[in-house]
Design an enzyme around this catalytic site. Sequence first.
Site, PDB file in Angstrom:
ATOM      1  N   CYS A  91       0.855  -1.193   0.000  1.00 31.60           N
ATOM      2  CA  CYS A  91       0.000   0.000   0.000  1.00 31.60           C
ATOM      3  C   CYS A  91       0.888   1.240   0.000  1.00 31.60           C
ATOM      4  O   CYS A  91       0.752   2.106  -0.857  1.00 31.60           O
ATOM      5  CB  CYS A  91      -0.925  -0.003   1.209  1.00 31.60           C
ATOM      6  SG  CYS A  91      -2.167  -1.313   1.169  1.00 31.60           S
ATOM      7  N   SER A 119      -3.207   2.919  -1.850  1.00 33.61           N
ATOM      8  CA  SER A 119      -4.480   2.595  -1.211  1.00 33.61           C
ATOM      9  C   SER A 119      -4.339   2.909   0.267  1.00 33.61           C
ATOM     10  O   SER A 119      -3.574   2.258   0.972  1.00 33.61           O
ATOM     11  CB  SER A 119      -4.804   1.107  -1.414  1.00 33.61           C
ATOM     12  OG  SER A 119      -5.961   0.740  -0.686  1.00 33.61           O
ATOM     13  N   SER A 120      -5.084   3.926   0.729  1.00 30.55           N
ATOM     14  CA  SER A 120      -4.864   4.434   2.081  1.00 30.55           C
ATOM     15  C   SER A 120      -6.132   4.345   2.920  1.00 30.55           C
ATOM     16  O   SER A 120      -7.126   5.029   2.656  1.00 30.55           O
ATOM     17  CB  SER A 120      -4.386   5.884   2.019  1.00 30.55           C
ATOM     18  OG  SER A 120      -4.120   6.375   3.309  1.00 30.55           O
ATOM     19  N   ASP A 121      -6.090   3.477   3.925  1.00 31.78           N
ATOM     20  CA  ASP A 121      -7.141   3.387   4.946  1.00 31.78           C
ATOM     21  C   ASP A 121      -6.896   4.548   5.908  1.00 31.78           C
ATOM     22  O   ASP A 121      -6.003   4.491   6.750  1.00 31.78           O
ATOM     23  CB  ASP A 121      -7.026   2.029   5.636  1.00 31.78           C
ATOM     24  CG  ASP A 121      -7.946   1.861   6.838  1.00 31.78           C
ATOM     25  OD1 ASP A 121      -8.587   2.844   7.265  1.00 31.78           O
ATOM     26  OD2 ASP A 121      -8.016   0.735   7.368  1.00 31.78           O
TER      27      ASP A 121
END
Length: 277
Positions: A159, A180-182
């Site tokens: 990520c 892709s960043s939560d």
Amino acid sequence: MKQYLELLNDVVTNGLTKGDRTGTGTKAVFARQYRHNLADGFPLLTTKKLHFKSIANELIWMLSGNTNIKWLNENGVKIWDEWATEDGDLGPVYGEQWTAWPTKDGGTINQIDYMVHTLKTNPNSRRILFHGWNVEYLPDETKSPQENARNGKQALPPCHLLYQAFVHDGHLSMQLYIRSSDVFLGLPYNTAALALLTHMLAQQCDLIPHEIIVTTGDTHAYSNHMEQIRTQLARTPKKLPELVIKRKPASIYDYKFEDFEIVGYDADPSIKADVAI
């Protein structure tokens, strides 16, 4: 960090509803960025307490080239457990790509060695970076993380995937690209780890840590984190702590958790949330 709370609010206010690999559902925005001057303190969130030991030990583990969770577990870190095989294997994830990128002649390239050497010998270079996006080892999305690891693929693709350095007047800045960043669970850890790595590289290369820049691609909040996000947004940021590095090890690979001290960390209670698997 006010910028982080503004990003959280942006995602929940302006995010588009999307499905995702885990089946949980998200609200997502695309392509965001924030900056932090390390002279203003170490970016460990104060609106919820973060486990610095996990952040530091995960970075140390990645720099070692290790891809098995056994060492992490022995050092109090459980964040990778859900994706590992029964033997603790994750496949050729971050650390292996960073330190042993395979070459066509059967050898390997240590990208971290390259970064440290170039920072010391050619700090004006525009090529001071490393990344973990090796297409050959990306997982098959139709298979479980464990199956992928058993098949020699990555249990999860990276990520936080590309780190670039910039030196000016003896000051080191670092930018991280996260595909892709939560934003609730992952991004605070990635931000603190980037800051820690910047401090470590600066110490090793006799530079002054300056600024970190975090750039995110798919920037999302999971649907089952909305209540926790509202709780965090209602809190007021406090003064950031300071990072003290107690010694200068022989190399970037020789740091231990005990070398780091976070001074003046006054944070609100942690906020629990489930990880989407």
